[in-house]
Motif scaffolding. Structure first.
Motif: not given
Length: 405
Positions: A140-153, A172-183
């Motif tokens: 249940s505490s694996g969110w931070a690793d996942a935030a790294e695991g979905i990164m590209t650029t 509670h609400i928690t979320g992660i996202s990824k994106g830096a280009g083609m946005i």
């Protein structure tokens, strides 16, 4: 260089959601690139997806499988599995089936997501071989690793989390996202995964996500390119124990919509702050428009103008470029004599011309900042919209020129 993007905050675990991340060697050895979310039974799941006609195979499958009470999210980076035709679709199906076999569930309850280079075959074998490692660390505490695991650029992981109380019950609400280009989303953005412990019916959850995305992910742009793989998922586990929220009204609904929108805005703005090569975080606000769409048309025309974006990078208060962008936004019957433009609080255009008393030194002071507000009044009505964008730098060109090398 990320603009004002803070370190990853504490991400509250969501009871009923477990997350596991591993290095599967999909593109680079030793890099976190495979993520699994396991959702408890009876979770509600909603999603919004790209409207790009070349939507990737995983998008097609995830959209279809939403109706099947999803239990697992399977995410890989390093390969978009887009533009891969029937074989790419079969590859995504095979990955879902492999995870389903590992966990003893129906493959139709697995939602796949991919991000990375378009047009290359999905390395199914590496993904399948990585499944046991990701499953072994589900927590249940694996969110931070996942935030790294979905990164590209991305240069930094992106996450947001909060807790709130309604009628004596804490949520509670928690979320992660990824994106830096083609946005330039037309629903959400590259990838985003959000969960809450509120009990919500699927229909209400879908409505909540659509409204929240429209005020957040649908208000950002880096380069005007809508990805083939954009997906945003919201899961509600119901573990907080509230009576199921099954209507779009009441104190809990209003509180959840407000907090969810805040989370989505933080995740969306984090993407802009980490835009490829970005040195500026820019808000473009259009006021006094006749309609919401008109305000958005003007805002995006300004935000997508290469001349405006390069002036922002150069910290050049060349306000004529903003005025020219407003003028070509396609508004019927635009009275240019009513246009007003500000850089932050500095009036640069009044009644369609240079503001009396405007000093370039004041414009320069604003343009030298990392965070800038460009505000435009059209004098046509009461509608107001704002979007968030970046400048266009040498580094953006370098990143995208070397992306496949």
């Amino acid at each position: 260089m990320a603009v004002g993007l803070p370190e990853l905050p504490y991400l509250h675990p969501i009871d009923g959601v477990e997350v596991g991340t591993c290095c599967a060697g999909i593109k680079y050895p030793g890099r976190k690139d495979l993520v699994i979310f396991r959702l408890c039974e009876n979770s509600s799941v909603a999603g919004v997806f790209t409207r790009n006609a070349f939507c990737a195979a995983p998008v097609q499958i995830a959209r279809s499988n939403l109706k099947n009470e999803p239990r697992y999210l399977l995410i890989n980076t390093g390969n978009a599995n887009a533009g891969t035709g029937p074989s790419g679709y079969a590859d995504a199906v095979d990955c879902c089936a492999a995870l389903a076999r590992e966990e003893g569930v129906d493959a139709a309850t697995v939602l796949p997501f991919s991000t990375g280079v378009i047009g290359e075959p999905l390395p199914v074998k590496r993904i399948v071989q990585g499944l046991p490692a990701a499953l072994s660390v589900l927590d249940s505490s694996g969110w931070a690793d996942a935030a790294e695991g979905i990164m590209t650029t991305d240069t930094l992981p992106k996450g947001a989390s909060l807790e709130f109380e309604v009628a004596g019950t804490r949520f509670h609400i928690t979320g992660i996202s990824k994106g830096a280009g083609m946005i330039k989303p037309d629903m959400a953005t590259m990838l985003a995964f959000v969960a809450t412990d509120v009990a919500v019916s699927p229909g209400v959850l879908q409505h909540l996500l659509s409204v929240a995305c429209n005020g957040s992910f649908n208000r950002i742009t880096i380069d005007g390119d809508t990805s083939t793989n954009d997906s945003c998922i919201l899961a509600a586990t119901g573990s907080a124990g509230n009576p199921v929220l099954d209507c779009c009204e009441g104190e809990l609904y209003q509180a959840l919509l407000h907090k969810l929108t805040l989370i989505c805005q933080q995740l969306a703005q984090a993407i802009v702050r980490d835009g490829e090569g970005a040195t500026k975080f820019v808000t473009v606000r259009v006021e006094d428009a006749a309609t919401t769409q008109e305000a958005l048309d003007v805002a995006y025309t300004v935000a997508h103008s290469p001349l405006v974006k390069t002036a922002l990078f150069a910290s050049d208060p060349n306000w004529g470029r903003v005025l020219a962008a407003v003028g070509r936004a396609g508004l019927d019957g635009l009275d240019v004599g009513r246009i007003q433009v500000w850089l932050d609080e500095v009036a640069i255009v009044t009644d369609g011309g240079r503001s009396e008393g405007y000093l370039e030194a004041e414009g320069q002071r604003v343009m030298d900042q990392e965070e800038i507000l460009i505000r435009v009044s059209l004098g046509r009505g009461d509608a107001c919209e704002q979007i968030w964008t970046t400048d266009l730098s040498h580094e953006y060109v370098r990143i995208n020129a070397e992306y496949r090398s």
